[in-house]
Design a protein around this motif. Sequence first.
Motif, PDB file in Angstrom:
ATOM      1  N   ALA A 162     -57.139  33.998   4.067  1.00 45.32           N
ATOM      2  CA  ALA A 162     -57.919  35.101   4.631  1.00 45.32           C
ATOM      3  C   ALA A 162     -59.296  34.573   5.001  1.00 45.32           C
ATOM      4  O   ALA A 162     -59.907  33.816   4.249  1.00 45.32           O
ATOM      5  CB  ALA A 162     -58.044  36.234   3.620  1.00 45.32           C
ATOM      6  N   LEU A 163     -59.787  34.960   6.182  1.00 50.06           N
ATOM      7  CA  LEU A 163     -61.110  34.547   6.642  1.00 50.06           C
ATOM      8  C   LEU A 163     -61.825  35.767   7.195  1.00 50.06           C
ATOM      9  O   LEU A 163     -61.270  36.503   8.022  1.00 50.06           O
ATOM     10  CB  LEU A 163     -60.979  33.474   7.735  1.00 50.06           C
ATOM     11  CG  LEU A 163     -62.288  32.859   8.244  1.00 50.06           C
ATOM     12  CD1 LEU A 163     -62.904  31.953   7.178  1.00 50.06           C
ATOM     13  CD2 LEU A 163     -62.050  32.068   9.528  1.00 50.06           C
ATOM     14  N   LYS A 164     -63.036  35.997   6.719  1.00 51.38           N
ATOM     15  CA  LYS A 164     -63.781  37.175   7.185  1.00 51.38           C
ATOM     16  C   LYS A 164     -65.261  36.852   7.234  1.00 51.38           C
ATOM     17  O   LYS A 164     -65.763  36.012   6.467  1.00 51.38           O
ATOM     18  CB  LYS A 164     -63.515  38.373   6.269  1.00 51.38           C
ATOM     19  CG  LYS A 164     -63.918  38.191   4.835  1.00 51.38           C
ATOM     20  CD  LYS A 164     -63.311  39.267   3.932  1.00 51.38           C
ATOM     21  CE  LYS A 164     -61.873  38.986   3.622  1.00 51.38           C
ATOM     22  NZ  LYS A 164     -61.297  39.894   2.594  1.00 51.38           N
ATOM     23  N   GLY A 178     -59.829  36.823  21.018  1.00 50.94           N
ATOM     24  CA  GLY A 178     -59.187  36.603  19.728  1.00 50.94           C
ATOM     25  C   GLY A 178     -60.007  37.074  18.544  1.00 50.94           C
ATOM     26  O   GLY A 178     -59.581  36.938  17.394  1.00 50.94           O
ATOM     27  N   ARG A 179     -61.203  37.628  18.810  1.00 48.83           N
ATOM     28  CA  ARG A 179     -62.046  38.138  17.713  1.00 48.83           C
ATOM     29  C   ARG A 179     -61.313  39.253  16.977  1.00 48.83           C
ATOM     30  O   ARG A 179     -60.689  40.115  17.575  1.00 48.83           O
ATOM     31  CB  ARG A 179     -63.357  38.699  18.274  1.00 48.83           C
ATOM     32  CG  ARG A 179     -64.276  39.310  17.219  1.00 48.83           C
ATOM     33  CD  ARG A 179     -65.302  40.223  17.883  1.00 48.83           C
ATOM     34  NE  ARG A 179     -66.186  40.864  16.924  1.00 48.83           N
ATOM     35  CZ  ARG A 179     -65.891  41.956  16.226  1.00 48.83           C
ATOM     36  NH1 ARG A 179     -64.695  42.517  16.357  1.00 48.83           N
ATOM     37  NH2 ARG A 179     -66.753  42.477  15.385  1.00 48.83           N
ATOM     38  N   LYS A 180     -61.407  39.233  15.655  1.00 48.29           N
ATOM     39  CA  LYS A 180     -60.823  40.273  14.816  1.00 48.29           C
ATOM     40  C   LYS A 180     -61.841  40.690  13.758  1.00 48.29           C
ATOM     41  O   LYS A 180     -62.802  39.974  13.477  1.00 48.29           O
ATOM     42  CB  LYS A 180     -59.545  39.775  14.126  1.00 48.29           C
ATOM     43  CG  LYS A 180     -58.414  39.376  15.072  1.00 48.29           C
ATOM     44  CD  LYS A 180     -57.196  38.896  14.306  1.00 48.29           C
ATOM     45  CE  LYS A 180     -56.081  38.480  15.251  1.00 48.29           C
ATOM     46  NZ  LYS A 180     -54.882  38.001  14.513  1.00 48.29           N
ATOM     47  N   LYS A 181     -61.595  41.835  13.196  1.00 51.07           N
ATOM     48  CA  LYS A 181     -62.438  42.301  12.089  1.00 51.07           C
ATOM     49  C   LYS A 181     -62.291  41.374  10.884  1.00 51.07           C
ATOM     50  O   LYS A 181     -63.244  41.110  10.156  1.00 51.07           O
ATOM     51  CB  LYS A 181     -62.022  43.731  11.724  1.00 51.07           C
ATOM     52  CG  LYS A 181     -62.889  44.404  10.699  1.00 51.07           C
ATOM     53  CD  LYS A 181     -62.394  45.819  10.446  1.00 51.07           C
ATOM     54  CE  LYS A 181     -63.167  46.475   9.318  1.00 51.07           C
ATOM     55  NZ  LYS A 181     -62.619  47.824   9.015  1.00 51.07           N
ATOM     56  N   ALA A 182     -61.093  40.883  10.667  1.00 56.17           N
ATOM     57  CA  ALA A 182     -60.796  39.897   9.632  1.00 56.17           C
ATOM     58  C   ALA A 182     -59.562  39.122  10.090  1.00 56.17           C
ATOM     59  O   ALA A 182     -58.769  39.624  10.886  1.00 56.17           O
ATOM     60  CB  ALA A 182     -60.535  40.577   8.292  1.00 56.17           C
ATOM     61  N   PHE A 183     -59.415  37.899   9.573  1.00 54.44           N
ATOM     62  CA  PHE A 183     -58.343  37.024  10.053  1.00 54.44           C
ATOM     63  C   PHE A 183     -57.394  36.650   8.908  1.00 54.44           C
ATOM     64  O   PHE A 183     -57.837  36.381   7.785  1.00 54.44           O
ATOM     65  CB  PHE A 183     -58.931  35.729  10.630  1.00 54.44           C
ATOM     66  CG  PHE A 183     -59.838  35.932  11.810  1.00 54.44           C
ATOM     67  CD1 PHE A 183     -59.349  35.873  13.104  1.00 54.44           C
ATOM     68  CD2 PHE A 183     -61.196  36.182  11.619  1.00 54.44           C
ATOM     69  CE1 PHE A 183     -60.192  36.054  14.191  1.00 54.44           C
ATOM     70  CE2 PHE A 183     -62.050  36.368  12.700  1.00 54.44           C
ATOM     71  CZ  PHE A 183     -61.543  36.303  13.996  1.00 54.44           C
ATOM     72  N   ARG A 184     -56.119  36.618   9.229  1.00 53.73           N
ATOM     73  CA  ARG A 184     -55.128  35.994   8.358  1.00 53.73           C
ATOM     74  C   ARG A 184     -54.703  34.713   9.060  1.00 53.73           C
ATOM     75  O   ARG A 184     -53.969  34.741  10.050  1.00 53.73           O
ATOM     76  CB  ARG A 184     -53.946  36.928   8.131  1.00 53.73           C
ATOM     77  CG  ARG A 184     -52.940  36.419   7.114  1.00 53.73           C
ATOM     78  CD  ARG A 184     -51.770  37.377   6.970  1.00 53.73           C
ATOM     79  NE  ARG A 184     -52.225  38.705   6.601  1.00 53.73           N
ATOM     80  CZ  ARG A 184     -51.428  39.766   6.562  1.00 53.73           C
ATOM     81  NH1 ARG A 184     -50.159  39.650   6.884  1.00 53.73           N
ATOM     82  NH2 ARG A 184     -51.901  40.953   6.212  1.00 53.73           N
TER      83      ARG A 184
END
Length: 417
Positions: A162-164, A178-184
């Motif tokens: 997980a990356l945030k 590809g920006r996300k609120k949080a990344f898996r």
Amino acid sequence: MQETPKFTPILLGSDFNVYGMARSFYKLYHQPVKAIASIQLAPTRYTKIVDLELIPGFAEDPIWIDSMRKIKERYRDHKEPVILIGCGDGYAELIAKHKDELSDVFVCPYIDYDMLKHLNNKERFYEVCDKYKLPYPATRTISKADHENQDQVEQPFDYPVALKPANSVEWLDVHFEGRKKAFRIQSREEFDKVLNAAYSNGYKSDFILQDFIPGDDSNMRVLNAYVDQHHHVKMMCLGHPLLEDPAPSAIGNYVAILPEYNEKIYKQIQDFLEKIKFTGYANFDMKYDSRDDTFKLFEINLRQGRSSFFVTLNGYNLADWVVKDYVKQDLVDQPTVYGNKDESKHALWLGVPVKVFKKYARENADKDHALELIRAGRYGTTYHYSEDMNLKRWALIKWMNHNYTKNFDRYFAENKG
């Protein structure tokens, strides 16, 4: 209502959280609620319960505080309390930052700015978790300097990870494909790509890299609390999310929540909030880790959560606590309410159409229980309110539900765990 002294709530923002809070106030007092925001968002369109004022640039200083000084003059002669409630991270931070200047006119139910900055930064929050023995996922911090000084940033966990962003307020202004609120993150290549894109597009703060706790959305829990002006927890309501939004910009937003009761979690969070002398609304996200039988905290939001109308839906009206605390002044002697012990009063909160929930929620006993509640008519949404319906709003809700359905069909498979 007749026994309640007059008061004026002012909500900051125009999103789902604002509509949910306005609906909670309206349910009690049947008066439109003033809201101020920088832009008009869909949830507060075509409504009679939100009186929205738009001020371009209102989401940031210096426009925010300059505007608030003018707004303060409008309310300076009000004898009744005027309660300022921020419904997003940025607005909560701005109220706390300028609380000393605003508090001569407004009730500002927020902690001091220094504490807010300590808690809403994920790195510092985990330091606080260590101090108060609150479990959280195994974590490593990545700085911009780490990224610039190493060909490849060291990554100590197995994939997926997980990356945030550590700074959720700064992240709102960072944009890239590809920006996300949080990344898996599933691979080394994806990990490097996200770091490169974020730091190349203006992000300056740290990232939080975490061991990914196994399991899907149904292992999550969300807790909302209200802490009075004397730092006593007065209400806690735990929810069990069964489904999250898979769209990149909305990952982590719950769209189905069952009410749940857990005495151990309640005691743990109450003890923490009272020891740090918290004030106001708080919202916690956590996930059950079957490897060591613990619920591990991800973050604290220093406001109501986006899905927090599930609290009102289950009988613990979100607006009522701040009114009892600062208007009626009768909360101090009331015992703490630990929500959802009586299963006969449970109601399912949905943020998507029933057909989306039925199609995408994981098949398990919790989904079966949720379907029973749907069949019994014991469910509801934040945005569909029979007392606030007209043709335009009905059409808007149809359009929103159509988009939710499209997004699930498009993104669910690629983002599910």
